[in-house]
Design a protein around this motif. Structure first.
Motif, mmCIF file in Angstrom:
data_model
loop_
_atom_site.group_PDB
_atom_site.id
_atom_site.type_symbol
_atom_site.label_atom_id
_atom_site.label_comp_id
_atom_site.label_asym_id
_atom_site.label_seq_id
_atom_site.Cartn_x
_atom_site.Cartn_y
_atom_site.Cartn_z
ATOM 1 N N MET A 1 0.849 -1.182 0.000
ATOM 2 C CA MET A 1 0.000 0.000 0.000
ATOM 3 C C MET A 1 0.896 1.247 0.000
ATOM 4 O O MET A 1 1.836 1.349 0.774
ATOM 5 N N THR A 2 0.603 2.210 -0.865
ATOM 6 C CA THR A 2 1.394 3.434 -0.930
ATOM 7 C C THR A 2 1.056 4.347 0.245
ATOM 8 O O THR A 2 0.039 4.168 0.919
ATOM 9 N N ASP A 3 1.905 5.341 0.455
ATOM 10 C CA ASP A 3 1.649 6.306 1.527
ATOM 11 C C ASP A 3 0.304 6.997 1.334
ATOM 12 O O ASP A 3 -0.450 7.188 2.288
ATOM 13 N N ALA A 4 0.007 7.369 0.081
ATOM 14 C CA ALA A 4 -1.255 8.041 -0.208
ATOM 15 C C ALA A 4 -2.445 7.144 0.118
ATOM 16 O O ALA A 4 -3.446 7.597 0.687
ATOM 17 N N GLU A 5 -2.347 5.860 -0.229
ATOM 18 C CA GLU A 5 -3.433 4.923 0.065
ATOM 19 C C GLU A 5 -3.602 4.743 1.569
ATOM 20 O O GLU A 5 -4.734 4.655 2.059
ATOM 21 N N GLU A 6 -2.515 4.708 2.302
ATOM 22 C CA GLU A 6 -2.593 4.585 3.763
ATOM 23 C C GLU A 6 -3.264 5.807 4.373
ATOM 24 O O GLU A 6 -4.102 5.682 5.272
ATOM 25 N N ILE A 7 -2.896 6.983 3.891
ATOM 26 C CA ILE A 7 -3.505 8.222 4.394
ATOM 27 C C ILE A 7 -4.997 8.230 4.095
ATOM 28 O O ILE A 7 -5.817 8.556 4.959
ATOM 29 N N MET A 8 -5.366 7.850 2.875
ATOM 30 C CA MET A 8 -6.781 7.821 2.511
ATOM 31 C C MET A 8 -7.553 6.829 3.364
ATOM 32 O O MET A 8 -8.663 7.120 3.814
ATOM 33 N N LYS A 9 -6.972 5.674 3.637
ATOM 34 C CA LYS A 9 -7.626 4.677 4.485
ATOM 35 C C LYS A 9 -7.842 5.219 5.892
ATOM 36 O O LYS A 9 -8.909 5.042 6.476
ATOM 37 N N ARG A 10 -6.845 5.914 6.439
ATOM 38 C CA ARG A 10 -6.983 6.504 7.780
ATOM 39 C C ARG A 10 -8.103 7.532 7.809
ATOM 40 O O ARG A 10 -8.879 7.602 8.765
ATOM 41 N N ILE A 11 -8.208 8.340 6.755
ATOM 42 C CA ILE A 11 -9.271 9.346 6.694
ATOM 43 C C ILE A 11 -10.633 8.669 6.628
ATOM 44 O O ILE A 11 -11.554 9.010 7.375
ATOM 45 N N VAL A 12 -10.780 7.702 5.740
ATOM 46 C CA VAL A 12 -12.064 7.009 5.561
ATOM 47 C C VAL A 12 -12.480 6.272 6.840
ATOM 48 O O VAL A 12 -13.667 6.170 7.139
ATOM 49 N N ASP A 13 -11.505 5.801 7.605
ATOM 50 C CA ASP A 13 -11.804 5.070 8.830
ATOM 51 C C ASP A 13 -12.235 5.982 9.981
ATOM 52 O O ASP A 13 -12.687 5.496 11.010
ATOM 53 N N HIS A 14 -12.120 7.315 9.813
ATOM 54 C CA HIS A 14 -12.576 8.234 10.860
ATOM 55 C C HIS A 14 -14.085 8.113 11.030
ATOM 56 O O HIS A 14 -14.827 7.954 10.060
ATOM 57 N N LYS A 15 -14.515 8.241 12.251
ATOM 58 C CA LYS A 15 -15.940 8.174 12.566
ATOM 59 C C LYS A 15 -16.716 9.245 11.790
ATOM 60 O O LYS A 15 -16.348 10.406 11.785
ATOM 61 N N GLY A 16 -17.764 8.831 11.120
ATOM 62 C CA GLY A 16 -18.656 9.753 10.428
ATOM 63 C C GLY A 16 -18.293 10.045 8.985
ATOM 64 O O GLY A 16 -19.090 10.635 8.264
ATOM 65 N N VAL A 17 -17.098 9.658 8.535
ATOM 66 C CA VAL A 17 -16.710 9.937 7.151
ATOM 67 C C VAL A 17 -17.505 9.028 6.218
ATOM 68 O O VAL A 17 -17.527 7.815 6.384
ATOM 69 N N THR A 18 -18.169 9.654 5.250
ATOM 70 C CA THR A 18 -18.982 8.886 4.306
ATOM 71 C C THR A 18 -18.392 8.873 2.903
ATOM 72 O O THR A 18 -18.686 7.967 2.126
ATOM 73 N N GLN A 19 -17.587 9.900 2.582
ATOM 74 C CA GLN A 19 -17.015 9.976 1.239
ATOM 75 C C GLN A 19 -15.643 10.619 1.287
ATOM 76 O O GLN A 19 -15.392 11.495 2.110
ATOM 77 N N LEU A 20 -14.804 10.196 0.370
ATOM 78 C CA LEU A 20 -13.495 10.816 0.158
ATOM 79 C C LEU A 20 -13.293 10.921 -1.335
ATOM 80 O O LEU A 20 -13.538 9.952 -2.076
ATOM 81 N N MET A 21 -12.899 12.088 -1.786
ATOM 82 C CA MET A 21 -12.650 12.308 -3.212
ATOM 83 C C MET A 21 -11.310 13.000 -3.379
ATOM 84 O O MET A 21 -10.980 13.899 -2.600
ATOM 85 N N VAL A 22 -10.582 12.608 -4.388
ATOM 86 C CA VAL A 22 -9.388 13.325 -4.813
ATOM 87 C C VAL A 22 -9.664 13.722 -6.255
ATOM 88 O O VAL A 22 -9.908 12.876 -7.117
ATOM 89 N N ASN A 31 -9.520 9.569 -7.463
ATOM 90 C CA ASN A 31 -9.832 8.487 -6.530
ATOM 91 C C ASN A 31 -11.077 8.879 -5.754
ATOM 92 O O ASN A 31 -11.215 10.024 -5.335
ATOM 93 N N MET A 32 -11.973 7.924 -5.585
ATOM 94 C CA MET A 32 -13.217 8.193 -4.858
ATOM 95 C C MET A 32 -13.630 6.953 -4.092
ATOM 96 O O MET A 32 -13.336 5.837 -4.509
ATOM 97 N N THR A 33 -14.331 7.175 -2.992
ATOM 98 C CA THR A 33 -14.840 6.050 -2.221
ATOM 99 C C THR A 33 -16.248 5.673 -2.642
ATOM 100 O O THR A 33 -16.814 4.740 -2.101
ATOM 101 N N LEU A 34 -16.806 6.403 -3.601
ATOM 102 C CA LEU A 34 -18.146 6.054 -4.053
ATOM 103 C C LEU A 34 -18.111 5.702 -5.526
ATOM 104 O O LEU A 34 -17.180 6.053 -6.253
#
Length: 101
Positions: A1-22, A31-34
Motif C-alpha cells: 500500500m502506498t503512503d497516499a493509500e494509507e492516508i486515505m484509508k486513515r481518513i475514511v476510517d474516521h468516525k462519520g466519514v462517508t465519502q473521500l474524493m481526490v 480516486n473516490m470512495t463512491l
C-alpha cells in the motif's frame, strides 16, 4: 500500500466519514470512495467549481493570499475541502452531534 493509500484509508476510517474524493486540477476524479455515476459526477463537478470560486474570493481580497482549507456545513453533513494547485481533497462526513452542557 502506498503512503497516499494509507492516508486515505486513515481518513475514511474516521468516525462519520462517508465519502473521500481526490479531484485533479481539471475537475476529474482521481480516486473516490463512491461509485462513479451521474450523481457522483455532479458532486465532483460542483465541489470543484465551489473550490475554484472560494479560492478566487480569497485572492480577490488579497492577491498574495491563498485558500488552504474550506469547511462548509449543512444540516446533515460537513464538507471539508483542501484545494491545491494539482489536486483537491474532499471529505464528506456526517455532522457530529452537538454536545449538551
Amino acid at each position: 500500500m502506498t503512503d497516499a493509500e494509507e492516508i486515505m484509508k486513515r481518513i475514511v476510517d474516521h468516525k462519520g466519514v462517508t465519502q473521500l474524493m481526490v479531484i485533479n486540477k481539471n475537475g476529474h476524479p482521481l480516486n473516490m470512495t463512491l461509485e462513479m455515476n451521474e450523481a457522483s459526477e455532479s458532486q465532483v463537478k460542483h465541489i470543484h467549481e465551489f473550490a475554484i470560486a472560494a479560492r478566487r474570493v480569497v485572492r480577490d481580497m488579497d492577491p498574495t493570499d491563498n485558500l488552504v482549507f474550506l469547511r462548509t456545513s449543512s444540516d446533515n453533513f460537513e464538507i471539508l475541502i483542501s484545494p491545491d494547485e494539482e489536486f483537491t481533497v474532499v471529505v464528506v462526513q456526517e455532522k457530529m452531534e452537538k454536545t449538551t452542557k
